[in-house]
Scaffold this motif. Structure first.
Motif: not given
Ligand SMILES: [Zn+2]
Length: 382
Positions: A197-214, A14-24
């Motif tokens: 581990i990726d998200t769509v842009p502009e979401t911290p993506g905790v439920y989708d899908n930090a939860a699965g990675v954790a 969540a602290a890393i934040g939105p992590r879409p494909h292709g982003s830092q």
């Protein structure tokens, strides 16, 4: 189940934040999880792939009756600008399950664009249904469509300025010991636990899908013997790009038959309904039995979908003839939105995913009986 690791991973991603494909941020998130898997004692290998990167396409605009309206482009939408009038087109399905209203913008010169209105409260990025291929295509929210009163003859302009660019990424595959269980024809047949581990842009993506990675990390922390692998994918939101590249590569070297099943963890939301999406070659009765052992104990309601809708990484495995089950605690109100932030309730969703995966790893035979004939069929086609 390792509650501390679950919590720290949810908060870390969540602290890393939105992590879409292709982003830092995507690169940073992958390194973070690679370090965690390594420190648990697993051997981690990279599975590289490339796919279009949606966050690189900014300038998207939708005018309805001259008024700027929120919208998002379909992930593979063609760029272009179409200025014309709305016509109702036949509805389509998104993720193979959400009935979506479709409007065609027709310009005087014959050009068309598509405006799709899914039943979501906010517009979220989606893959392009094949019938929209080659024209600028955007989604707007149901509530905006109602407010704007879109109807036949309303004027509309769709602009998508930026073309789609490819970006390199990788998935992380982790196993116990030095010998790669996919490196040898004679290795034991085993399941693989998969989470994106990726998200769509502009979401911290905790439920989708930090939860699965954790949950996958928690599985590794509590099941330290060989007999399974973990695959952290990326590009799931880009047409399951990472999982598809992985499966293609394995098929190419005839190692797919080493996988007994994919256990895909995708979505640990706030609700109390756990869904299991099953490939059609799995015995639903057996899966029900194991799922209920967990959901009854944790006071969740269990639902089963067979055949599985094609909306997550499990589809890449099913297409290749590998049995798959996808577990989710779906939370559609906040899916792919900025509201998908860290909450205690998502820790519960993540814990449930971990426990479901562990239950299936402790009964690996669950998958084997129904699986093998199917895989042979696929391999003999190659
Ligand atoms: Zn997801």
């Amino acid at each position: 189940m390792d509650r501390e690791l679950l919590e720290s991973t949810l908060k870390g991603l969540a602290a890393i934040g939105p992590r879409p494909h292709g982003s830092q941020a995507n690169v940073a998130a992958l390194s973070y999880i690679e370090d965690e898997l390594t420190s648990l004692g697993m051997t981690v290998v990279s599975e590289p792939f490339s796919a279009p990167a949606p966050q690189l396409r900014a300038d998207t605009e939708l005018l309805i009756d001259g008024v700027a309206t929120d919208c998002v482009p379909f992930l593979e939408s063609a760029p272009g600008c179409v200025d014309g009038q709305l016509r109702k087109a036949p509805n389509c399905l998104i993720w193979g399950m959400h009935d979506t209203e479709v409007w065609r913008v027709r310009a005087r010169n014959g050009d068309t664009a598509i405006i799709a209105v899914p039943p979501f409260p906010t517009a979220v990025q989606q893959h392009l249904p094949p019938e929209f291929d080659g024209v600028p295509s955007v989604l707007m929210s149901r509530s905006d469509a109602t407010d704007r009163g879109i109807d036949t003859g309303t004027s509309a302009r769709v602009t998508i300025a930026t073309p789609l660019l490819e970006a390199q990424s990788r998935c992380l595959r982790a196993f116990w010991g030095d010998a790669d269980p996919l490196g040898d024809e004679r290795s034991e047949i085993h399941p693989i636990v998969v989470a994106h581990i990726d998200t769509v842009p502009e979401t911290p993506g905790v439920y989708d899908n930090a939860a699965g990675v954790a949950a996958a990390l928690s599985v590794a922390a509590t099941n330290t013997s060989p007999g399974y692998e973990i695959l952290i994918t990326s590009g799931e939101e880009e047409g399951l790009a990472g999982a598809r590249a992985f499966v293609r590569r394995l098929g190419g070297i005839s190692r797919l038959g080493r996988l007994s099943a994919a256990i895909v963890l995708d979505g640990g939301g706030r609700g109390r309904i756990a869904e299991a999406w099953l490939s059609s070659n799995l015995d639903e009765k057996i899966v029900r039995h194991h799922v209920r052992a967990i959901t009854d104990a944790r006071n969740y309601q269990a639902e089963f979908r067979q055949p599985a809708p094609p909306a997550s990484d499990h589809a890449a495995f099913i297409e290749a003839g590998v049995s798959a089950v996808m577990f989710t605690v779906n939370d559609l109100d906040i899916l792919h939105t900025s509201q998908d932030t860290y909450e205690e309730s998502k820790l519960l969703g993540s814990r449930l995913l971990a426990e479901l995966a562990e239950e299936f790893l402790s009964f690996p035979g669950t998958f084997l009986s129904s699986n093998h004939s199917e895989q042979r069929k696929v391999q003999s086609h190659e």
